[in-house]
Design an enzyme around this catalytic site. Structure first.
Site, PDB file in Angstrom:
ATOM      1  CD  GLN A  33       0.679  -8.878  -2.562  1.00 42.63           C
ATOM      2  OE1 GLN A  33       1.420  -9.668  -3.244  1.00 42.63           O
ATOM      3  NE2 GLN A  33      -0.506  -8.700  -2.627  1.00 42.63           N
ATOM      4  N   GLY A  54      -4.508  -4.335  -3.793  1.00 41.51           N
ATOM      5  CA  GLY A  54      -5.552  -3.503  -4.096  1.00 41.51           C
ATOM      6  C   GLY A  54      -4.876  -2.195  -4.399  1.00 41.51           C
ATOM      7  CG  HIS A  55      -2.125  -2.267  -7.007  1.00 46.03           C
ATOM      8  ND1 HIS A  55      -1.228  -2.932  -7.904  1.00 46.03           N
ATOM      9  CD2 HIS A  55      -1.843  -2.690  -5.987  1.00 46.03           C
ATOM     10  CE1 HIS A  55      -0.460  -3.799  -7.302  1.00 46.03           C
ATOM     11  NE2 HIS A  55      -0.935  -3.841  -5.871  1.00 46.03           N
ATOM     12  CE  LYS A 106       2.289  -2.402  -4.379  1.00 45.78           C
ATOM     13  NZ  LYS A 106       2.022  -2.087  -2.755  1.00 45.78           N
ATOM     14  CG  ASP A 131      -1.963  -1.040   1.254  1.00 51.72           C
ATOM     15  OD1 ASP A 131      -2.151  -1.674   0.071  1.00 51.72           O
ATOM     16  OD2 ASP A 131      -2.153  -1.684   2.317  1.00 51.72           O
TER      17      ASP A 131
END
Ligand code: GDP
Ligand code: IMO
Ligand code: MG
Length: 424
Positions: free
Chosen positions: A224, A40-41, A16, A13
């Site tokens: 990650q 989750g991007h 990225k 988080d």
């Protein structure tokens, strides 16, 4: 432009998604090499927010090709619903989403097994995202996993499902009979998605190799962060994949010689979701301010993220493992209100101070961070796009990080939107 890896240097988080989105403009292909729907991007374009879990972030740029590498694990139902959601927002994937035939599937039983195991761990739970990641990677390593290519042979697929359920009979017997029956149906039903998958299957290693040889360039999108890596992370409080730069080669089938620049994404402070050690965690007002100003809630599970100061001991370790060549510093604006900002420069444990990170639980749980205090700037940096416009004290904070990590800054993010960015 060289090929570039965008890698998380903390516990995920770091931002990225935003960095990949910006760099995609200068690339032809975006390839994800590890993880699954645990990621989750987030990308914010004007006022529209997108959260990508399995689909590479490059999909938001209309003419770019996106690759799902063999190092990932994919939940097909999740993948197609994510693509469906994107389609509703006029983002299509035809002819530009490629999937490795060797990518392993996250099956319905993986998610059930994960839930039962987390429950059994009790207080020692990992705090996973519940997306079946650990059990899917475990089956891959145990050579009983099911890959996308296996969908093309229905008999083999069914045999593998039955085998996998049979060897888990002990644990699955904890389920009520009707749930077990439904789990078997759901697992066998994954086969129905094969018509949708088949046209996307491509020899990814060959595709990337040829594309690069023909002058195309690639962004390798990390998921990650380094401290969640299965080998280098805070084991067992980590994920089950190779999140670091080494994962690019094994997760896509390309040579290290083609990796190119390593962009290390560093959040201006530290966060972590889930359980596990976190030396610079602030369970104080400071933590609350970071969480609130940084809107620190998990993009996948919505859980509040634990927050604390920047940890240079950990970052030095992370930079060594990844060979970071340039820093993308994110969320600088979140520190705008502090009069003093702390940065961890050492760990004190059993009377000794160390500046070398050791991913050892006991040390990390019991060490005292040694801080250097840096004056805050107490002015808004939100949306600044020119380095010269940053308050002097903010420049000093940025320079301090760059000097300590002996790595140049390449990008500074001053807000969640695409254009709230400084390029250096
Ligand atoms: P990722 O998993 O590394 O892609 O990061 P996430 O998307 O899970 O979390 C990063 C969060 O910070 C998202 O909500 C982003 O929209 C947001 N974000 C990214 N860069 C900035 C920034 O510079 N400032 C602020 N305030 N928010 C940012
Ligand atoms: P992105 O790509 C932050 C964490 C989980 C948990 C541990 C293991 O968005 O940075 P898993 O479900 O992988 O078995 O959970 O890893 N985790 C993440 N934390 N960002 C992520 O991805 C994460 N993916 C997994 O919270 O602590
Ligand atoms: Mg995330």
């Amino acid at each position: 432009m060289p090929n570039r890896v965008v890698v998380g240097t903390q516990w995920g988080d770091e931002g990225k998604g935003k960095v990949v989105d910006i760099l995609t403009e200068e690339a032809d292909i975006v390839a994800r090499y590890s993880g699954g729907a645990n990621a989750g991007h987030t990308v914010v374009i004007d006022n529209e927010k997108f959260i990508l879990h399995l689909v590479p972030t490059g999909i938001l740029h209309k003419n770019k090709v996106c690759v799902i590498g063999n190092g990932m694990v994919i939940d097909l139902e999740h993948l197609f619903s994510e693509l469906e959601e994107l389609k509703k927002r006029e983002i299509t994937f035809q002819k530009r989403l490629l999937i490795s035939p060797n990518v392993h599937l996250v099956m319905p039983y993986h998610k059930v097994l994960e839930r039962l195991e987390e429950k059994a761990r009790g207080k020692q739970k990992i705090g996973t995202t519940g997306r079946g990641i650990g059990p899917a990677y475990r089956d891959k390593i145990a050579r009983r996993g099911i890959r996308t290519i296996d969908l093309l042979d229905s008999q083999r697929f069914e045999q593998r499902v039955e085998f996998n359920l049979r060897i888990r009979e002990g644990l699955l017997s904890l389920l009520p009979e009707h749930e077990l029956i439904s789990l078997r149906h759901k697992s066998l039903n994954v086969l129905k998605l094969r018509r949708k998958v088949k046209p996307l299957l491509t020899d990814i290693g060959l595709f990337l190799h040829r594309s690069i040889r023909n002058g195309k360039n690639v962004i390798f999108e990390g998921a990650q962060g380094t401290l969640l890596d299965i080998d280098f992370g805070t084991y067992p409080y980590c994920t089950s994949s190779s999140t670091t730069v080494g994962g690019v080669c094994t997760g896509l089938g390309i040579s290290p010689a083609l990796v190119g620049e390593v962009i290390g994404v560093v959040k201006a402070y530290t966060t972590r979701v889930g359980d596990g050690p976190f030396p610079t965690e602030e369970k104080t007002k400071v933590g609350e301010i970071l969480q609130e100003s940084g809107n620190e809630f998990g993009a996948t599970t919505g859980r509040p993220r634990r927050c604390g100061w920047l940890d240079l001991v950990m970052l030095k370790y992370s930079f060594r493992i990844n060979g970071v060549s340039k820093i993308a510093l994110t969320k600088l604006d979140v520190l705008d209100t502090f009069d003093k900002i702390k940065v961890c420069v050492g760990y004190r444990y059993r009377g000794k101070t160390s500046t070398e990170f050791v991913p050892d639980l006991r040390t990390l749980q019991n060490c005292q961070p040694v801080y250097k205090e840096i004056p805050g700037w107490q002015k808004s940096t939100e949306g600044i796009t020119n380095f010269k416009r940053l308050p002097d004290k903010a420049k000093r904070y940025v320079d301090f990080i760059s000097q300590k990590l002996k790595t140049p800054i390449f990008m500074i993010s001053t807000g969640n939107k695409r254009d709230q960015t400084i390029r250096l």
